[in-house]
Design a protein around this motif. Structure first.
Motif, PDB file in Angstrom:
ATOM      1  N   PRO A   1     -32.687  -3.411  96.416  1.00  0.00           N
ATOM      2  CA  PRO A   1     -33.834  -2.639  95.900  1.00  0.00           C
ATOM      3  C   PRO A   1     -34.339  -1.599  96.898  1.00  0.00           C
ATOM      4  CG  PRO A   1     -34.191  -5.009  95.649  1.00  0.00           C
ATOM      5  CD  PRO A   1     -32.948  -4.836  96.460  1.00  0.00           C
ATOM      6  N   ALA A   2     -34.910  -0.541  96.365  1.00  0.00           N
ATOM      7  CA  ALA A   2     -35.372   0.582  97.173  1.00  0.00           C
ATOM      8  C   ALA A   2     -36.655   0.312  97.941  1.00  0.00           C
ATOM      9  CB  ALA A   2     -35.551   1.806  96.282  1.00  0.00           C
TER      10      ALA A   2
ATOM     11  N   ALA B   1     -32.577  -1.379 106.890  1.00  0.00           N
ATOM     12  CA  ALA B   1     -33.176  -2.721 106.879  1.00  0.00           C
ATOM     13  C   ALA B   1     -32.304  -3.696 106.086  1.00  0.00           C
ATOM     14  CB  ALA B   1     -34.589  -2.662 106.299  1.00  0.00           C
ATOM     15  N   HIS B   2     -31.770  -3.250 104.975  1.00  0.00           N
ATOM     16  CA  HIS B   2     -30.881  -4.119 104.194  1.00  0.00           C
ATOM     17  C   HIS B   2     -29.655  -4.510 105.020  1.00  0.00           C
ATOM     18  CE1 HIS B   2     -32.828  -4.290 100.323  1.00  0.00           C
ATOM     19  NE2 HIS B   2     -32.904  -2.966 100.242  1.00  0.00           N
ATOM     20  N   VAL B   3     -29.046  -3.522 105.676  1.00  0.00           N
ATOM     21  CA  VAL B   3     -27.855  -3.796 106.492  1.00  0.00           C
ATOM     22  C   VAL B   3     -28.204  -4.769 107.616  1.00  0.00           C
ATOM     23  CG1 VAL B   3     -26.180  -2.781 108.111  1.00  0.00           C
ATOM     24  CG2 VAL B   3     -26.651  -1.659 105.920  1.00  0.00           C
ATOM     25  N   GLN B   4     -29.340  -4.556 108.257  1.00  0.00           N
ATOM     26  CA  GLN B   4     -29.743  -5.429 109.361  1.00  0.00           C
ATOM     27  C   GLN B   4     -30.066  -6.843 108.892  1.00  0.00           C
ATOM     28  OE1 GLN B   4     -32.810  -2.881 110.878  1.00  0.00           O
ATOM     29  NE2 GLN B   4     -31.410  -1.813 112.259  1.00  0.00           N
ATOM     30  N   ASP B   5     -30.434  -6.994 107.622  1.00  0.00           N
ATOM     31  CA  ASP B   5     -30.709  -8.329 107.078  1.00  0.00           C
ATOM     32  C   ASP B   5     -29.438  -9.130 106.788  1.00  0.00           C
ATOM     33  OD1 ASP B   5     -33.428  -8.141 107.235  1.00  0.00           O
ATOM     34  OD2 ASP B   5     -33.768  -7.829 105.088  1.00  0.00           O
TER      35      ASP B   5
ATOM     36  N   ASP C   1     -26.071   7.386 106.986  1.00  0.00           N
ATOM     37  CA  ASP C   1     -24.839   7.448 106.191  1.00  0.00           C
ATOM     38  C   ASP C   1     -23.995   6.197 106.381  1.00  0.00           C
ATOM     39  OD1 ASP C   1     -25.418   9.926 105.061  1.00  0.00           O
ATOM     40  OD2 ASP C   1     -24.467  11.019 106.708  1.00  0.00           O
ATOM     41  N   VAL C   2     -23.990   5.657 107.595  1.00  0.00           N
ATOM     42  CA  VAL C   2     -23.256   4.416 107.863  1.00  0.00           C
ATOM     43  C   VAL C   2     -23.900   3.265 107.099  1.00  0.00           C
ATOM     44  CG1 VAL C   2     -22.654   2.727 109.643  1.00  0.00           C
ATOM     45  CG2 VAL C   2     -22.366   5.175 110.089  1.00  0.00           C
ATOM     46  N   ALA C   3     -25.229   3.210 107.117  1.00  0.00           N
ATOM     47  CA  ALA C   3     -25.933   2.142 106.391  1.00  0.00           C
ATOM     48  C   ALA C   3     -25.619   2.206 104.900  1.00  0.00           C
ATOM     49  CB  ALA C   3     -27.438   2.241 106.631  1.00  0.00           C
ATOM     50  N   ARG C   4     -25.659   3.409 104.332  1.00  0.00           N
ATOM     51  CA  ARG C   4     -25.338   3.565 102.906  1.00  0.00           C
ATOM     52  C   ARG C   4     -23.901   3.143 102.630  1.00  0.00           C
ATOM     53  NH1 ARG C   4     -28.275   8.870 103.338  1.00  0.00           N
ATOM     54  NH2 ARG C   4     -30.356   8.356 102.606  1.00  0.00           N
ATOM     55  N   GLY C   5     -22.993   3.545 103.518  1.00  0.00           N
ATOM     56  CA  GLY C   5     -21.592   3.178 103.350  1.00  0.00           C
ATOM     57  C   GLY C   5     -21.382   1.676 103.415  1.00  0.00           C
TER      58      GLY C   5
END
Length: 155
Positions: free
Chosen positions: A78-79, A85-89, A130-134
């Motif tokens: 979710p946005a 933050a999502h990647v770090q979780d 961009d890395v997080a989105r990827g």
């Protein structure tokens, strides 16, 4: 036209017929009643939920490897939180599991491997957006290919 669309059309036609020919119509002549806005206003308030089968027939839907509706990044992440933050979780063991799963199924591309190098081993530096989105797209790719967060196989 698919069968779900035909079934939906019949159901909707029956609802319209019920409103236009029902005993509570305001005009005896059905043709005249159908010309009145009040007939269509009455029809608008009739409760009806379109079937899932009809919606799936109408909308272009991607399916995953199990034939289920494909998971998307916005649906899974979710946005209300940033991509970083999502990647770090996500724990490094989960990223490692995704890496092994995709590699074992010949689905790990060079760009995917480069993205995973940003989190494996556990990185402490700030991730590029961009890395997080990827990485989130890679996570969803693994889910749609059959990897499961709890380790259970798909299907």
């Amino acid at each position: 036209v698919g069968s779900a669309t035909l079934n939906e059309a019949v159901t909707l036609a029956q609802l319209v017929l019920k409103v236009l020919t029902g005993p509570d119509r305001l005009v005896v002549n059905i043709t005249e009643w159908a010309k009145r806005e009040s007939a269509w206003t009455r029809l608008k308030v009739v409760e009806h939920r379109l079937s899932d089968a009809f919606i799936l027939e109408c909308l272009p839907v991607r399916l995953n490897s199990a034939g289920e509706v494909a998971i998307t990044v916005p649906a899974r992440f979710p946005a209300d939180m940033s991509e970083r933050a999502h990647v770090q979780d996500v724990e490094s063991s989960t990223w490692l599991s995704i890496q092994r799963f995709l590699a074992s199924n010949s689905r790990l591309t060079g760009p995917d491997a480069r993205l995973l190098k940003e989190v494996l081993p556990t990185a402490t530096r700030m991730l590029d957006m961009d890395v997080a989105r990827g990485l989130l797209r890679l996570y969803v790719k693994a889910l749609n290919d059959g990897w499961r967060e709890n380790g259970a196989p798909l299907g």
